[in-house]
Design a protein around this motif. Structure first.
Motif, PDB file in Angstrom:
ATOM      1  N   LEU A   1      -1.860   2.868   6.392  1.00  0.00           N
ATOM      2  CA  LEU A   1      -1.594   3.885   5.364  1.00  0.00           C
ATOM      3  C   LEU A   1      -2.855   4.431   4.713  1.00  0.00           C
ATOM      4  CD1 LEU A   1       1.509   2.484   3.440  1.00  0.00           C
ATOM      5  CD2 LEU A   1       1.409   4.404   5.008  1.00  0.00           C
ATOM      6  N   ARG A   2      -3.980   3.794   4.915  1.00  0.00           N
ATOM      7  CA  ARG A   2      -5.197   4.202   4.197  1.00  0.00           C
ATOM      8  C   ARG A   2      -5.591   5.646   4.480  1.00  0.00           C
ATOM      9  NH1 ARG A   2      -8.162  -1.410   5.472  1.00  0.00           N
ATOM     10  NH2 ARG A   2      -7.013  -2.630   3.936  1.00  0.00           N
ATOM     11  N   ALA A   3      -5.700   6.009   5.733  1.00  0.00           N
ATOM     12  CA  ALA A   3      -6.131   7.379   6.074  1.00  0.00           C
ATOM     13  C   ALA A   3      -5.101   8.425   5.639  1.00  0.00           C
ATOM     14  CB  ALA A   3      -6.428   7.494   7.569  1.00  0.00           C
ATOM     15  N   PRO A   4      -3.806   8.243   5.918  1.00  0.00           N
ATOM     16  CA  PRO A   4      -2.850   9.262   5.470  1.00  0.00           C
ATOM     17  C   PRO A   4      -2.790   9.407   3.948  1.00  0.00           C
ATOM     18  CG  PRO A   4      -1.824   7.827   7.095  1.00  0.00           C
ATOM     19  CD  PRO A   4      -3.159   7.242   6.776  1.00  0.00           C
ATOM     20  N   VAL A   5      -2.886   8.287   3.226  1.00  0.00           N
ATOM     21  CA  VAL A   5      -2.848   8.369   1.764  1.00  0.00           C
ATOM     22  C   VAL A   5      -4.111   9.048   1.246  1.00  0.00           C
ATOM     23  CG1 VAL A   5      -2.876   6.999  -0.367  1.00  0.00           C
ATOM     24  CG2 VAL A   5      -1.237   6.462   1.434  1.00  0.00           C
ATOM     25  N   ARG A   6      -5.261   8.709   1.820  1.00  0.00           N
ATOM     26  CA  ARG A   6      -6.509   9.361   1.395  1.00  0.00           C
ATOM     27  C   ARG A   6      -6.419  10.866   1.609  1.00  0.00           C
ATOM     28  NH1 ARG A   6     -10.187  10.545   4.675  1.00  0.00           N
ATOM     29  NH2 ARG A   6      -9.988   8.772   6.042  1.00  0.00           N
ATOM     30  N   LEU A   7      -5.957  11.277   2.773  1.00  0.00           N
ATOM     31  CA  LEU A   7      -5.812  12.712   3.042  1.00  0.00           C
ATOM     32  C   LEU A   7      -4.810  13.363   2.101  1.00  0.00           C
ATOM     33  CD1 LEU A   7      -5.872  12.695   6.947  1.00  0.00           C
ATOM     34  CD2 LEU A   7      -7.651  13.535   5.400  1.00  0.00           C
TER      35      LEU A   7
END
Length: 172
Positions: free
Chosen positions: A57-63
């Motif tokens: 989830l890190r990359a989608p949440v950051r984006l």
């Protein structure tokens, strides 16, 4: 003997879907926990807060925080397994019907009555197993998706308030 492999295959598909949904729920729980820790968790900046999240989830949440409106990841295999379980149940029905028809020979009246009943039991047993497993996995999937949607709504609310300084729109 023919019903055992079908039931094992149904159980394996159900377990594969259940394991995927378990990982999906763990990721959703990590998002919920990270959102609960706001704004105190932002002391280390956005990167520190993102470390609390499940790696998937890190990359989608950051984006999403930075201004992208992309959806969070969803289960990939489970929706297909729900339909496959019904098909496996139907396959069991067909195999059971074939066993029923095979058992209606003219060998002996007594043997020909026992074999069709056994074939029908196999046919309906595998159908019930496949449809029931499909229904259970479909319900679990729907509940997990609902949890993720609720967490996404909470994330969007935090993006509009606490996480706003990290968005590209705010930086401009």
């Amino acid at each position: 003997p023919l019903g055992v492999p079908v039931i094992v295959l149904i159980a394996a598909c159900y377990l594969a879907g259940a394991l995927e949904l378990r990982r999906y729920r763990q990721a959703t729980a990590s998002l919920g926990d990270a959102l609960e820790a706001l704004p105190d968790a932002l002391a280390d900046g956005l990167a520190g807060w993102l470390e609390r999240l499940h790696p998937g989830l890190r990359a989608p949440v950051r984006l999403r925080v930075e201004g992208g409106r992309l959806p969070l990841p969803a289960p990939a295999l489970t929706p297909y397994l729900v339909g496959l379980l019904v098909l496996l149940g139907m396959l069991g029905t067909l195999l059971g019907m074939m066993a029923t028809l095979r058992g209606t020979g003219l060998d002996a009246m007594r043997a020909s009555l026992a074999a069709p009943v056994k074939g029908l039991g196999f046919a309906f047993g595998t159908s019930i197993a496949g449809v029931a497993a499909s229904a259970m996995l479909g319900l679990l999937s729907a509940l997990c998706r609902r949890e993720r949607l609720q967490a996404s709504a909470r994330l969007d609310a935090q993006i509009a308030t606490t996480l706003r300084p990290y968005s590209q729109a705010n930086r401009r």
